[in-house]
Design a protein around this motif. Structure first.
Motif, short mmCIF file in Angstrom:
data_model
loop_
_atom_site.label_atom_id
_atom_site.label_comp_id
_atom_site.label_asym_id
_atom_site.label_seq_id
_atom_site.Cartn_x
_atom_site.Cartn_y
_atom_site.Cartn_z
N PRO A 10 0.53 -1.60 0.01
CA PRO A 10 -0.22 -0.26 0.17
C PRO A 10 1.04 0.78 -0.21
N GLY A 11 2.10 1.23 0.46
CA GLY A 11 2.46 2.59 0.83
C GLY A 11 3.01 3.48 1.30
N ASP A 12 2.74 4.64 0.89
CA ASP A 12 2.27 5.88 1.47
C ASP A 12 1.80 7.10 0.62
N GLY A 13 0.86 8.24 2.04
CA GLY A 13 -0.28 9.09 1.25
C GLY A 13 -1.42 8.18 1.26
N GLY A 45 8.82 1.73 0.85
CA GLY A 45 8.85 3.51 0.99
C GLY A 45 8.64 4.07 2.19
N GLY A 46 8.45 5.04 2.61
CA GLY A 46 7.98 6.20 3.38
C GLY A 46 7.96 5.14 4.57
N GLN A 47 7.03 4.60 4.72
CA GLN A 47 6.34 3.62 5.52
C GLN A 47 7.42 2.85 6.78
N ALA A 48 7.89 2.42 4.92
CA ALA A 48 9.21 0.90 5.24
C ALA A 48 10.63 2.05 5.81
N ILE A 49 10.65 2.86 5.43
CA ILE A 49 12.03 3.60 6.25
C ILE A 49 11.58 4.29 7.89
N LEU A 72 0.73 -2.51 -6.41
CA LEU A 72 2.20 -1.58 -5.36
C LEU A 72 0.51 -0.42 -5.78
N ALA A 73 0.81 0.90 -4.63
CA ALA A 73 -0.27 1.35 -4.62
C ALA A 73 0.73 3.07 -5.10
N ALA A 74 0.87 3.50 -4.20
CA ALA A 74 2.35 4.18 -4.46
C ALA A 74 2.68 5.46 -3.17
N ILE A 75 4.42 5.76 -3.94
CA ILE A 75 5.18 6.14 -2.50
C ILE A 75 5.74 7.24 -2.56
N GLY A 76 5.78 7.76 -1.02
CA GLY A 76 7.11 8.89 -1.53
C GLY A 76 5.60 9.69 -0.27
N GLY A 77 6.59 11.22 -0.51
CA GLY A 77 5.90 12.32 0.44
C GLY A 77 6.49 13.15 1.61
N TYR A 78 6.02 14.30 1.71
CA TYR A 78 6.65 15.93 2.36
C TYR A 78 7.72 15.02 2.83
N HIS A 283 -0.33 7.05 -11.27
CA HIS A 283 0.59 8.92 -10.14
C HIS A 283 0.95 7.92 -8.73
N GLY A 284 1.35 8.85 -8.37
CA GLY A 284 2.08 9.25 -6.75
C GLY A 284 1.35 8.86 -5.61
N SER A 285 1.90 9.32 -4.59
CA SER A 285 1.25 9.02 -3.25
C SER A 285 -0.03 10.88 -2.61
N ALA A 286 0.23 11.57 -3.93
CA ALA A 286 -0.40 12.49 -3.81
C ALA A 286 -0.77 13.03 -2.73
N PRO A 287 0.10 13.53 -1.66
CA PRO A 287 0.44 13.72 -0.21
C PRO A 287 -0.20 15.05 0.00
#
Ligand code: NAD
Length: 361
Positions: A10-13, A45-49, A72-78, A283-287
């Motif tokens: 599921p990843g982030d955002g 992604g971020g959650q894993a970090i 996979l959904a998306a990863i990344g965020g501010y 698309h990305g994680s749309a934070p």
């Protein structure tokens, strides 16, 4: 290994929100087909970090060996934007593709009639567009050596190198032919053979591969600058496009935007079939909209449809999902990213419910 295993990332955002909606749809498919899927979830992604100090932890890598497909959904965020490049969430995604030898990215760009007015192009130009772009993902100029800052005759300079080996071209062309065989049997290979030797080589190998193994396919070639124009001028002339990493990066985004919204577009990154493929929205994680119920889950739900089709040969069920999405859009339901003026948008979860309900009908 049990069959029908799916690894969820599921990843982030907005990732967890849209994953929930895809699962709703999968539950209905299980019911309709009397099939059951073994679903596992892992971190990326971020959650894993945050949890493991690594954007692709070893626990996730181990799960890859136990699954048939990755959703996979998306990863990344501010929160992770200022980390050094090597430690960023995006690194997890690149490593995942490498881990699974995913050398081709497949992106459909299908215009839903109900949303034809959402495109920046005229309805008559884009209504009915249904293109598949296959982009080579692990070779070409993004990976070639030598690369980086250098100096030539004492003057500072920088370089990248575009390399393609015969086998790298053959395997993606074969993959494109397989897709074309399921559609109109037309394949357009995009290159820059009038200027680049590597493109001339790409063209030669493509011609040879199609001639040897897929003689039924009608193969055409187009220079990348012309292809960029033709996609805007008359996109309906294309069916399946195959191209290298750099050109595909640009053309797949261009063809995607014909449809009007990034929230509608699925993709698949796959290898030679010996390892699971990765199915994910474009698309990305749309934070900026995460946690607000505003995310459009359609790209994720259509990624699930691609997964069922490609990883489990469930073409009929994939079509059912695509038709359900089309029907819900025809009924006028819209999330905020695709809502016309005066239309009250529905939430992420309401859109998921509508699509799941329509599948049962
Ligand atoms: P983005 O795709 O996340 O968002 C771009 C715009 O589109 C935003 O306004 C967003 O709200 C909107 N949007 C995206 N998906 C949507 C959806 N399903 N429904 C409604 N609106 C949607 O791209 P970005 O803003 O450039 O990047 C945000 C983060 O995502 C960054 O950390 C970036 O690195 C990451 N990213 C990840 C992937 C991936 O996981 N494959 C891809 C691209 C970007």
């Amino acid at each position: 290994m049990a069959e029908n295993r799916i690894l969820l990332l599921p990843g982030d955002g907005i990732g967890p929100e849209i994953t929930k909606e895809a699962l709703k749809v999968l539950k209905v498919i299980e019911k309709i087909t009397n099939t059951s899927f073994e679903i596992k979830e892992a971190l990326i992604g971020g959650q894993a970090i945050d949890d493991k100090g690594d954007p692709l932890p070893i626990e996730t890598i181990n799960e890859l060996k136990q699954t048939n497909a990755v959703l996979l959904a998306a990863i990344g965020g501010y929160k992770w934007d200022n980390l050094p490049n090597e430690q960023k969430p995006e690194k997890g995604l690149l490593r995942l593709r490498k881990e699974l030898d995913a050398f081709v990215n497949i992106r459909p760009a299908k215009v839903f009639s109900a949303l034809a007015d959402a495109s920046t192009l005229k309805r008559e130009v884009i209504n009915g567009v249904d293109i598949l772009v296959l982009r080579e993902l692990t070779g070409g100029i993004y990976f070639g050596n030598p690369r980086g800052v250098s100096s030539i005759n004492g003057e500072s300079a920088c370089l990248n190198t575009m390399i393609y080996k015969e086998e790298e071209i053959k395997r993606i062309v074969k993959c494109a032919c397989e897709q074309a065989m399921k559609r109109s049997k037309k394949l357009c290979s995009v290159d820059k053979a009038n200027v680049l030797e590597v493109s001339q080589f790409w063209r030669d190998i493509t011609i040879q591969t199609v001639k040897n193994d897929y003689s039924e396919i009608e193969l055409t070639h187009m220079y990348v600058d012309n292809a960029a124009m033709q996609l805007i001028r008359n996109p309906k002339q294309f069916d399946v496009i195959v191209t290298s990493n750099l050109f595909g990066d640009i053309l797949s985004d261009e063809s995607a935007m014909l449809t009007g919204s990034i929230g509608l577009l699925p993709s698949a990154s796959i290898g030679d079939g010996s390892k699971p493929g990765i199915f994910e929205p474009v698309h990305g994680s749309a934070p900026d909209i995460a946690g607000q119920g505003k995310a459009n889950p359609i790209a994720m739900i259509l990624s699930l449809a691609m997964l069922l089709d490609n990883a489990f040969a469930m073409n009929k069920e994939a079509k059912l999902i695509q038709n359900a999405v089309e029907k819900v859009l025809k009924q006028g339901h819209r999330t905020s990213d695709i809502a016309e003026e005066g239309v009250t948008p529905i939430s992420t979860s309401q859109m998921g419910d509508k699509i799941a309900e329509t599948l049962i009908l």
